[in-house]
Design an enzyme around this catalytic site. Structure first.
Site, short mmCIF file in Angstrom:
data_model
loop_
_atom_site.label_atom_id
_atom_site.label_comp_id
_atom_site.label_asym_id
_atom_site.label_seq_id
_atom_site.Cartn_x
_atom_site.Cartn_y
_atom_site.Cartn_z
N PRO A 86 0.80 -1.22 0.00
CA PRO A 86 0.00 0.00 0.00
C PRO A 86 0.83 1.28 0.00
CG PRO A 86 -0.15 -1.12 2.12
CD PRO A 86 0.73 -1.94 1.27
N CYS A 87 0.21 2.36 -0.47
CA CYS A 87 0.82 3.69 -0.44
C CYS A 87 0.48 4.28 0.93
CB CYS A 87 0.21 4.51 -1.56
SG CYS A 87 0.67 6.23 -1.58
N GLN A 88 1.49 4.43 1.79
CA GLN A 88 1.25 4.97 3.14
C GLN A 88 2.17 6.16 3.37
OE1 GLN A 88 2.05 0.95 4.67
NE2 GLN A 88 0.22 1.14 5.94
N ASN A 129 2.80 -0.48 -6.92
CA ASN A 129 2.04 0.41 -6.05
C ASN A 129 1.11 1.25 -6.91
OD1 ASN A 129 1.38 2.28 -3.87
ND2 ASN A 129 3.27 1.59 -2.91
#
Ligand SMILES: C[S@@+](CC[C@H](N)C(=O)[O-])C[C@H]1O[C@@H](n2cnc3c(N)ncnc32)[C@H](O)[C@@H]1O
Length: 419
Positions: A86-88, A129
């Site tokens: 995930p993009c965090q 991603n």
């Protein structure tokens, strides 16, 4: 030349899109020795069960990656680490004592990838991603990706990246994702790349340019470079930069260009539909569902209230009532199949219906019935999380080429040492 195996660790494996793509590229070459998949806070582990159902060999791990010890990875000696994550928020701070190093936010999975790489030093890393990663966070554009690139720089890797829309390269879905390929400095492929300029690497010679060709000029002259600050905390605090859709980072020097794909004939929705006689009645829309979807997909302006009580006008444009069968599908989300405007609706023989889970598997290029061990809802969910397998197949073939170059050079080196 006899291929020796490439041992692979697959992180965030889901239903195994990376593994299937590598298998399709060369089943003899890629050996997944450890696949890890764990759906947080759920008792049912559908994706993991599906993975086990489809793949026999290697260790299947259904643990939270944050709880897996370093020793587990070290013993596996992987040459390639893959994963879609995930993009965090990747911001970092110095630890309180200052000397102990850096601290990223808890629960951020990129730091788990870093931990695996640090402990195993694979030759190659391949990640996926959402393309938003290149721009996030909106308050400090490009910070997260810069932190990621600096992390690879400090681990001794060169990184190439590319935003790929699968439909541009002949696949059945308009799915834009950023792919990141990192390779260890010093390997023959990295040395060979030193013969080329950075723009040659992006436009014709690099990891992505060969399997996914682009025009030799960037879009609207968008081509830029930057040197990443040495201190990763200062990148996290202050750095901002506009990363384009293609690029390379070597020793902290970033070179990036907005590339234009050389498009291939796309596969269309019509091409992936199953025979209408095989579609179960439950997938057809009732009259009330037809009405509901007409509203959801139509243009609208609605008054909404934010959490702090502020009233604002939410508006969205209209979509066509059904998806065009002569185009590739739109991006499949985890909510596919639910009452949501992003769900595909197709009209065949005058009747409107959802895509079946099997058709969703085809949108991603999985084998038919890949997820048949699950409920329909979970099948849609897992396909929304997965990736376009054919892209990974092409990347797998490219890794095979690179590996041949590395192996040949190793043999030459060994022979020259013996003579
Ligand atoms: C974007 S999906 C990857 C999908 C995969 N590429 C595929 O083809 O199905 C990310 C996956 O990471 C898993 N995941 C999330 N947190 C995790 C954790 N702490 N440990 C292990 N896996 C995790 C999710 O359950 C999800 O399946």
């Amino acid at each position: 030349m006899q291929n020796s195996k490439i041992n692979v660790i697959e992180l965030f494996a889901g239903v195994g899109g990376f593994r299937l793509g590598l298998k399709k590229a060369n089943p003899e070459l890629f050996e997944v020795v450890w696949g890890n998949q764990w759906e947080p806070s759920r008792k049912a582990q559908d994706a993991f069960d599906c993975y086990v159902h489809n793949f026999e060999t290697g260790i299947h791990s259904n643990e939270d990656i944050t709880s897996v010890s370093n020793e587990t990875f070290i013993d596996l000696e992987p040459n390639l680490v893959v994963g879609g994550f995930p993009c965090q928020d990747y911001s970092v701070a110095r630890t309180l004592s200052g000397e102990k190093g850096l601290q990223g936010k808890k629960g951020v999975l990129f730091w788990e990838i870093k931990r695996v790489i640090e402990n195993t030093q694979p030759k190659y890393v391949l990640l996926e991603n959402v393309d938003r990663l290149l721009k996030s966070p909106s308050s400090q554009r490009g910070r997260d990706f810069a932190v990621m690139l600096a992390t690879f720089r400090d681990l001794g890797y060169t990184v190439e990246w590319r935003v790929l829309n699968a439909a541009d390269y002949g696949f059945a879905q308009r799915r834009r994702r950023v792919f990141i390929f990192a390779y260890k400095n010093g390997i023959a492929f990295e040395q060979a790349q030193n013969n080329y300029s950075k723009d040659q690497i992006i436009f014709s010679k690099g990891f992505f340019a060969k399997p996914f060709p682009v025009e030799l000029e960037p879009y609207q002259d968008r081509i830029t470079s930057v040197t990443l600050p040495t201190d990763i905390v200062s990148i996290s605090d202050d750095f901002s930069f506009g990363f384009h859709t293609g690029g390379i980072m070597k020793h902290g020097e970033v070179f990036t260009a907005h590339v234009i794909p050389v498009e291939e004939k796309p596969t269309t929705l019509r091409d992936i539909l199953i025979d209408e006689s095989e579609v179960d009645e439950k997938f057809y829309l009732s009259e009330s569902q037809i009405e509901k979807f007409a509203y959801l997909r139509g243009p609208k302006k609605i008054e909404r209230k934010s959490a702090d009580g502020h009233v604002y006008l939410f508006s969205e444009g209209g979509m066509s009532p059904t998806d065009d069968l002569d185009k590739p599908g739109r991006t499949m989300l985890t909510s596919e199949g639910s009452t949501n405007r992003s769900t595909h609706i197709v009209e065949v023989n005058g009747r409107k219906r959802f895509l079946t889970p099997l058709e969703c598997e085809r949108l991603n290029g999985f084998d038919d019935n890949w997820t048949s061990t699950m409920s329909d809802r979970m099948r849609y969910f897992c396909m929304g999380n997965a990736l376009v397998v054919g892209l990974i197949k092409r990347m797998g073939k490219r890794i095979e080429e690179i590996e041949k170059l590395n192996t040949q050079t190793d043999i030459q080196l060994e022979m020259s040492l013996k003579s």
